[in-house]
Design a protein around this motif. Structure first.
Motif, PDB file in Angstrom:
ATOM      1  N   SER A 166     -29.429 -12.213  16.122  1.00 36.11           N
ATOM      2  CA  SER A 166     -29.961 -12.358  17.476  1.00 36.11           C
ATOM      3  C   SER A 166     -31.348 -12.992  17.451  1.00 36.11           C
ATOM      4  O   SER A 166     -31.654 -13.892  18.234  1.00 36.11           O
ATOM      5  CB  SER A 166     -29.998 -10.977  18.147  1.00 36.11           C
ATOM      6  OG  SER A 166     -30.787 -11.005  19.316  1.00 36.11           O
ATOM      7  N   TYR A 188     -32.985 -13.895  22.464  1.00 38.14           N
ATOM      8  CA  TYR A 188     -31.969 -13.003  23.022  1.00 38.14           C
ATOM      9  C   TYR A 188     -32.370 -11.544  22.836  1.00 38.14           C
ATOM     10  O   TYR A 188     -33.064 -11.191  21.895  1.00 38.14           O
ATOM     11  CB  TYR A 188     -30.621 -13.226  22.333  1.00 38.14           C
ATOM     12  CG  TYR A 188     -30.041 -14.594  22.552  1.00 38.14           C
ATOM     13  CD1 TYR A 188     -29.933 -15.117  23.837  1.00 38.14           C
ATOM     14  CD2 TYR A 188     -29.616 -15.364  21.484  1.00 38.14           C
ATOM     15  CE1 TYR A 188     -29.401 -16.392  24.042  1.00 38.14           C
ATOM     16  CE2 TYR A 188     -29.084 -16.636  21.672  1.00 38.14           C
ATOM     17  CZ  TYR A 188     -28.988 -17.145  22.960  1.00 38.14           C
ATOM     18  OH  TYR A 188     -28.474 -18.390  23.159  1.00 38.14           O
ATOM     19  N   GLU A 225     -31.454 -12.040  32.046  1.00 37.46           N
ATOM     20  CA  GLU A 225     -30.283 -11.379  32.638  1.00 37.46           C
ATOM     21  C   GLU A 225     -30.676 -10.023  33.229  1.00 37.46           C
ATOM     22  O   GLU A 225     -30.063  -9.551  34.173  1.00 37.46           O
ATOM     23  CB  GLU A 225     -29.220 -11.200  31.552  1.00 37.46           C
ATOM     24  CG  GLU A 225     -27.963 -10.479  31.991  1.00 37.46           C
ATOM     25  CD  GLU A 225     -27.089 -11.294  32.935  1.00 37.46           C
ATOM     26  OE1 GLU A 225     -26.975 -12.520  32.730  1.00 37.46           O
ATOM     27  OE2 GLU A 225     -26.528 -10.708  33.886  1.00 37.46           O
ATOM     28  N   ARG A 284     -22.018 -18.886  23.592  1.00 36.33           N
ATOM     29  CA  ARG A 284     -21.796 -17.571  24.163  1.00 36.33           C
ATOM     30  C   ARG A 284     -20.409 -17.031  23.773  1.00 36.33           C
ATOM     31  O   ARG A 284     -19.406 -17.754  23.842  1.00 36.33           O
ATOM     32  CB  ARG A 284     -21.900 -17.725  25.693  1.00 36.33           C
ATOM     33  CG  ARG A 284     -21.654 -16.494  26.448  1.00 36.33           C
ATOM     34  CD  ARG A 284     -22.706 -16.269  27.545  1.00 36.33           C
ATOM     35  NE  ARG A 284     -22.683 -14.854  27.876  1.00 36.33           N
ATOM     36  CZ  ARG A 284     -23.349 -13.950  27.189  1.00 36.33           C
ATOM     37  NH1 ARG A 284     -24.101 -14.295  26.174  1.00 36.33           N
ATOM     38  NH2 ARG A 284     -23.280 -12.690  27.522  1.00 36.33           N
ATOM     39  N   THR A 343     -18.776  -6.020  32.081  1.00 43.20           N
ATOM     40  CA  THR A 343     -19.442  -6.547  30.887  1.00 43.20           C
ATOM     41  C   THR A 343     -20.661  -5.652  30.617  1.00 43.20           C
ATOM     42  O   THR A 343     -20.999  -4.798  31.442  1.00 43.20           O
ATOM     43  CB  THR A 343     -19.973  -7.986  31.089  1.00 43.20           C
ATOM     44  OG1 THR A 343     -21.019  -7.957  32.065  1.00 43.20           O
ATOM     45  CG2 THR A 343     -18.883  -8.938  31.544  1.00 43.20           C
ATOM     46  N   HIS A 349     -25.832 -15.971  19.310  1.00 42.43           N
ATOM     47  CA  HIS A 349     -25.170 -14.934  20.093  1.00 42.43           C
ATOM     48  C   HIS A 349     -24.420 -13.993  19.169  1.00 42.43           C
ATOM     49  O   HIS A 349     -23.896 -14.405  18.129  1.00 42.43           O
ATOM     50  CB  HIS A 349     -24.206 -15.545  21.101  1.00 42.43           C
ATOM     51  CG  HIS A 349     -24.885 -15.972  22.352  1.00 42.43           C
ATOM     52  ND1 HIS A 349     -25.429 -15.078  23.238  1.00 42.43           N
ATOM     53  CD2 HIS A 349     -25.136 -17.208  22.864  1.00 42.43           C
ATOM     54  CE1 HIS A 349     -25.972 -15.733  24.248  1.00 42.43           C
ATOM     55  NE2 HIS A 349     -25.815 -17.021  24.042  1.00 42.43           N
ATOM     56  N   GLU A 378     -17.688 -13.524  24.110  1.00 44.80           N
ATOM     57  CA  GLU A 378     -17.453 -12.357  24.977  1.00 44.80           C
ATOM     58  C   GLU A 378     -16.358 -11.464  24.434  1.00 44.80           C
ATOM     59  O   GLU A 378     -15.867 -10.600  25.131  1.00 44.80           O
ATOM     60  CB  GLU A 378     -17.009 -12.833  26.369  1.00 44.80           C
ATOM     61  CG  GLU A 378     -18.000 -13.708  27.092  1.00 44.80           C
ATOM     62  CD  GLU A 378     -18.990 -12.912  27.915  1.00 44.80           C
ATOM     63  OE1 GLU A 378     -18.880 -11.672  27.936  1.00 44.80           O
ATOM     64  OE2 GLU A 378     -19.871 -13.524  28.529  1.00 44.80           O
ATOM     65  N   ALA A 380     -23.815  -6.630  30.555  1.00 48.83           N
ATOM     66  CA  ALA A 380     -24.840  -6.935  31.564  1.00 48.83           C
ATOM     67  C   ALA A 380     -24.492  -6.270  32.890  1.00 48.83           C
ATOM     68  O   ALA A 380     -25.360  -5.771  33.606  1.00 48.83           O
ATOM     69  CB  ALA A 380     -24.962  -8.443  31.754  1.00 48.83           C
ATOM     70  N   GLN A 395     -24.232  -6.641  22.385  1.00 50.60           N
ATOM     71  CA  GLN A 395     -24.050  -8.044  22.731  1.00 50.60           C
ATOM     72  C   GLN A 395     -25.395  -8.660  23.075  1.00 50.60           C
ATOM     73  O   GLN A 395     -26.285  -7.990  23.600  1.00 50.60           O
ATOM     74  CB  GLN A 395     -23.090  -8.159  23.925  1.00 50.60           C
ATOM     75  CG  GLN A 395     -22.611  -9.580  24.176  1.00 50.60           C
ATOM     76  CD  GLN A 395     -21.612  -9.663  25.334  1.00 50.60           C
ATOM     77  OE1 GLN A 395     -21.155  -8.640  25.847  1.00 50.60           O
ATOM     78  NE2 GLN A 395     -21.295 -10.868  25.744  1.00 50.60           N
ATOM     79  N   THR A 396     -25.528  -9.952  22.779  1.00 48.19           N
ATOM     80  CA  THR A 396     -26.776 -10.664  23.099  1.00 48.19           C
ATOM     81  C   THR A 396     -26.753 -11.218  24.516  1.00 48.19           C
ATOM     82  O   THR A 396     -25.700 -11.644  25.012  1.00 48.19           O
ATOM     83  CB  THR A 396     -26.971 -11.846  22.138  1.00 48.19           C
ATOM     84  OG1 THR A 396     -25.716 -12.478  21.930  1.00 48.19           O
ATOM     85  CG2 THR A 396     -27.575 -11.405  20.831  1.00 48.19           C
ATOM     86  N   TYR A 397     -27.901 -11.189  25.121  1.00 50.51           N
ATOM     87  CA  TYR A 397     -28.098 -11.821  26.436  1.00 50.51           C
ATOM     88  C   TYR A 397     -29.482 -12.434  26.465  1.00 50.51           C
ATOM     89  O   TYR A 397     -30.398 -11.924  25.810  1.00 50.51           O
ATOM     90  CB  TYR A 397     -28.025 -10.770  27.550  1.00 50.51           C
ATOM     91  CG  TYR A 397     -26.632 -10.294  27.876  1.00 50.51           C
ATOM     92  CD1 TYR A 397     -25.824 -11.004  28.759  1.00 50.51           C
ATOM     93  CD2 TYR A 397     -26.124  -9.145  27.290  1.00 50.51           C
ATOM     94  CE1 TYR A 397     -24.544 -10.568  29.055  1.00 50.51           C
ATOM     95  CE2 TYR A 397     -24.845  -8.707  27.579  1.00 50.51           C
ATOM     96  CZ  TYR A 397     -24.060  -9.423  28.464  1.00 50.51           C
ATOM     97  OH  TYR A 397     -22.796  -8.992  28.758  1.00 50.51           O
TER      98      TYR A 397
END
Lengths: 288, 625
Positions: free
Chosen positions: B45, B214, B394, B76, B353, B50, B78, B355, B388-390
């Protein structure tokens, strides 16, 4: 504190449906007096009531109040007090609510020691469901569900409290209005969990634990010279004495530190900003 | 396997598989697998890649095996895929457990000097890279650092600069002193240098880094952070997998914002404490999993009847009863929509998700206060254990809006008092939403009860008042339906013939499966539904589509049942209930199969190959209630 508050300010205009002569009238009057005498105001008082005859108390008193589901009055009270330490929180319930379905919560509420008061209207019977034995009923107490008596030891709530780490244990009799009021007031003023077991006779379904019985058998520790309420061994002796019933403050830990002080709970949690609180962005940065 | 064949078929069609790295560390529970994996995930990260992680707790063979898996890409991602490129195997079983995912280019890092691994031979053409992890760790200061040595080796294998590990090593070991951190950095370099100095083989992996920033977090953390952002100040809970991390996150953080966390004696206590705090005016919540929701059901009715705003989070796991506590399932929908005796108006919002765990939590608090009603906030195990990376944007704290609904102060109270100067907390208003005062507000004192009550909150059995109060509570939901946007999250081709519907964490895997199907020439429209009650009106979307497929992690198709009831139409179903989340490869295959099937409810196969594996397996007896 507001000296103008009278105990009748804590009374609502709802007419109690308790049976005439029920001990709960006296228990409630003492609670209202103790609240007023210790300088509380209905707008800053929160009453939590359990289920049972005792649970009707929230309706007959005037304050902020919540009547919950059976057995969960103490967790409700803990939530209220933790969220706003400025409120005077008093939880009221019966022996079924507190020592049967809610017994687990009783142990943990006692040991958490929030600065609140717990008044149990102990009539040793299930009255609202029309006469079944309760956790404090005598072993030979005959009811519809115990034709030969429950044939099991009654719960000793005071011993249970002491074993759970209680910092204040009181016991009163609803018809001794003055002593009942005094002890409840001391429970309110205690910095911690003020537990008061109140003998509150049921005149309809319990012909054993009657007004006469309590009047004759109760020993008042307040009148006993040299009784030291801070002496836990003296308290154990009285609490475990199967021959006598005691009233008064049986035990008080003078070094009690309430949960709120221990955990730094000082302010109402009700006030929050209109957006995310200041410093919230630091929470995001933590995840880098 | 079908999925593999499908992937090859895609490749032959000229579809580029994403340039992702699939990495894992596995061993016995207690080997520090989680923290080792987390260090590598954080390093990726920080390198601007990602990351999407998953955890294997339970085993197909016998208990004790655990693995932390990372899928990483500059693009990205998922979802998980069933391919493993680099595997740190602390036990031989780790390799056996993952045979299906390993391929000819896979690299297995292991310690051949340990007796338990000395006879190990890699299957097929894959590379077995024996590194004296324990010996190198001892040289660097202690055998305990053998996993970090392995991380250094993994860096060399992946073409990844070992210095990216430094920041996460500091984060992990900083509290133990600078010499511990220095030793670990040294251990990582020893693992890297061993490859340069002693290994002749070259490896096909050379991962890119980017300048992107991220953050890396899981769903439970996102829920906890969302709660603080939304002004939640009180949390009471009882530990239960997989919701415990919400409580652990809040503990030591919410206090800094004037809040408090109580670990209650049970779930009954937890929800009642949360309710008490809410009556006192705090934004309050509890989080649990299915078994806890069962226990809370009685109080849920009390919350609704007393019209108290409260957020109750269900991080679902496999049920019923103790079920499979560390496995994925979306089996609680029926209970969340209908649970509790009597008829309980409610709002049910689900995150799709990680986020969304953050955003929907904030929304849940606003809905609870606006409509003075309990809100179920739904997540599932796959969301809660995945990191998970964002991009940090976000989680924009500046965009958070707080709406406390009809909370009265001062003079407004008079308007809502009766002729006897009594406040009316349950006044039967036109929109159903009553005035609300919090304790301490002068003139607002009132009681309330779970008994049917009048506008004063006092018990009544008056038949007219009963109807009036039931109607007003129900009317709040109708008002909410009118005032809020109950929309679905839409992806893919809006004109596609095939409509896929989903709720919960399946969204990511479906989106990635859609990319593959699109490359194959199949367009799909996805509606991922975060609002479970009230729900978006999907009638038009379903009528326009030729094929409607509902994807969910349960056996009976609870969401599909709800949709069929809503629109009076039949849908196809893709269900999975072996305890493992959907992956993109498998889902693409099953969507293709479903499109070709005859249709009708329950016709689509439910991945019986996987199901049989699960039922044959001796699952880990990790009882975590």
């Amino acid at each position: 504190m507001s000296s103008e508050v009278r105990f009748t300010d804590f009374k609502s205009d709802a007419q109690p449906t308790w049976c005439p002569g029920c001990g709960d009238f006296g228990t409630m009057n003492g609670m209202m007096k103790a609240l007023a005498n210790s300088g509380n105001h209905p707008d800053d008082t929160f009453i939590v009531a359990g289920i049972g005859c005792s649970g009707k108390i929230g309706t007959y008193m005037h304050s902020y109040a919540l009547h919950g589901v059976h057995g969960r009055a103490l967790p409700l009270g803990i939530g209220v007090k933790a969220a706003n330490p400025d409120l005077e929180v008093m939880v009221a319930g019966g022996d079924g609510d507190g020592y049967s379905i809610g017994a687990g919560h009783f142990v943990h509420a006692v040991r958490r020691n929030l600065d609140m008061t717990y008044v149990v209207m102990d009539n040793r019977i299930y009255g609202l469901t029309k006469g079944q034995f309760s956790p404090t009923s005598r072993e030979d107490f005959e009811t519809a569900t115990s034709p030969e008596g429950p044939q099991q030891s009654p719960v000793n709530p005071l011993a249970l409290a002491l074993a759970s780490g209680a910092t204040f244990i009181g016991q009163t009799f609803s018809s001794d209005a003055q002593r009942h009021t005094e002890v409840v007031k001391q429970a309110i003023e205690h910095d911690g969990f003020g537990f008061v077991n109140v003998y509150s006779p049921c005149v309809t379904f319990n012909d054993v634990d009657t007004y006469d019985y309590f009047r004759e058998s109760l020993v008042d520790l307040g009148e006993e010279e040299g009784y030291d309420r801070t002496d836990d061994e003296a308290a154990i002796e009285r609490i475990m004495d199967a021959e006598k019933e005691h009233q008064g403050v049986i035990y008080q830990d003078p070094d009690s530190v309430s949960y709120g002080d221990e955990h730094g709970l000082e302010n109402s949690m009700a006030d929050i900003p209109e957006g995310a609180p200041e410093g919230a962005t630091d929470l995001v940065r933590e995840f880098y | 396997m079908i999925q593999k064949a499908f992937a090859r078929a895609l490749g032959s069609l000229g579809y580029d598989m994403p340039e992702d790295l699939n990495w894992a560390v596995g061993g016995e529970a207690g080997d520090g697998i989680d923290s080792t994996g987390k260090i590598f995930a954080q390093a990726l990260s920080r390198a601007g890649r990602h990351v999407f992680t998953s955890k294997d707790f339970a085993s197909r063979i016998r208990g004790g095996y655990t693995a932390y898996k990372i899928r990483s890409s500059t693009e990205r991602i998922e979802s998980v895929v069933d391919r493993l490129d680099v595997l740190i195997a602390l036990t031989e079983r780790t390799v056996e457990e993952n045979t299906d995912e390993l391929h000819d280019d896979s690299v297995i890092i292991y310690d051949g000097e340990r007796t338990m691994m000395e006879d190990f031979e890699a299957p097929g053409e894959m590379t077995a890279l024996s590194v004296p992890l324990q010996r190198l760790a001892e040289d660097a200061g202690g055998a305990i650092m053998q996993n970090v040595v392995a991380l250094g080796t993994a860096c060399a294998v992946c073409g990844f600069d070992v210095s990216y590990l430094d920041e996460s090593l500091e984060k992990r070991f900083g509290g133990k002193g600078s010499s511990i951190v220095a030793n670990n950095k040294q251990a990582a370099r020893a693992g890297r240098d061993f490859v340069a100095e002693e290994v002749e083989a070259t490896f096909p992996y050379d991962i890119d880094t980017t300048d992107s920033d991220y953050v890396l977090l899981n769903g439970d953390e996102a829920i906890g952070m969302g709660a603080i952002a939304a002004g939640c100040r009180f949390y009471a809970g009882y530990p239960i997998t997989p919701a415990t991390n919400v409580m652990e996150y809040l503990k030591s953080r919410v206090e800094g914002f004037g809040g408090h966390v109580v670990q209650a004696e049970d779930e009954l206590s937890a929800i009642n404490m949360a309710l008490g705090a809410a009556r006192a005016g705090a934004r309050s919540m509890t989080a649990t999993s299915g078994p806890g929701i069962d226990l809370m059901a009685e109080t849920f009715g009390l919350i609704a009847t007393t019209e108290t705003p409260l957020v109750i989070c269900d991080v679902m796991r496999s049920g019923p009863s103790t079920g499979m506590p560390t496995k994925q399932e979306q089996g609680d929908l029926d209970m969340l929509l209908h649970g509790g005796h009597g008829e309980i108006p409610r709002i049910v919002v689900g995150a799709t998700t990680i986020a969304e765990c953050f955003h929907r939590t904030i929304e849940a608090f606003n809905l609870a206060e606006k409509y003075q009603t309990p809100v179920y906030l739904v997540a599932d195990l796959a969301l809660s254990v995945t990191e998970q990376t964002y991009p940090p944007e976000e989680f924009d704290m500046g965009a958070v809006e707080i709406d406390r609904g009809n909370l009265l102060q001062g003079e407004d109270i008079e308007e809502w008092t009766n002729e006897s100067d009594q406040f009316t907390p349950h006044a039967a208003t036109e929109d159903g939403i009553s005035p609300r005062t919090i304790p301490g507000t002068a003139g607002g004192a009132h009681m309330t009860t779970g008994l049917e009550h009048d506008e004063l909150g006092r018990r009544t059995e008056d038949t007219d008042i009963r109807v009036e109060q039931v109607d007003k509570r129900q009317r709040k939901v109708e008002t909410a339906i009118e005032r809020e946007e109950w929309t679905a999250r839409e992806f893919g081709d809006g004109d596609a013939d095939v409509l896929v519907l989903s709720w919960g964490s399946n969204e990511g895997a479906i989106r990635e499966a859609m990319d593959r199907l699109e490359a194959e020439g199949t367009s799909i429209r996805l509606l991922s539904v975060p609002y479970l009650s009230p729900r978006p009106d999907l009638t038009a979307a379903i009528e326009e589509a030729e094929e409607v497929i509902v994807v969910e992690c349960n056996a009976t198709g609870q969401f599909a049942d709800v949709i069929e009831h809503d629109v009076l139409a039949r849908v196809k179903r893709i269900n999975k209930y072996n305890g493992v989340r959907f992956d993109a490869d498998g889902l693409a295959t099953r969507i293709t199969e479903a499109i070709g099937s005859d249709g009708g409810s329950g016709d689509s196969s439910d991945g019986s190959d996987e199901r049989n594996e699960a039922s044959d397996a001796e699952t880990e007896q990790e009882i975590t209630t």
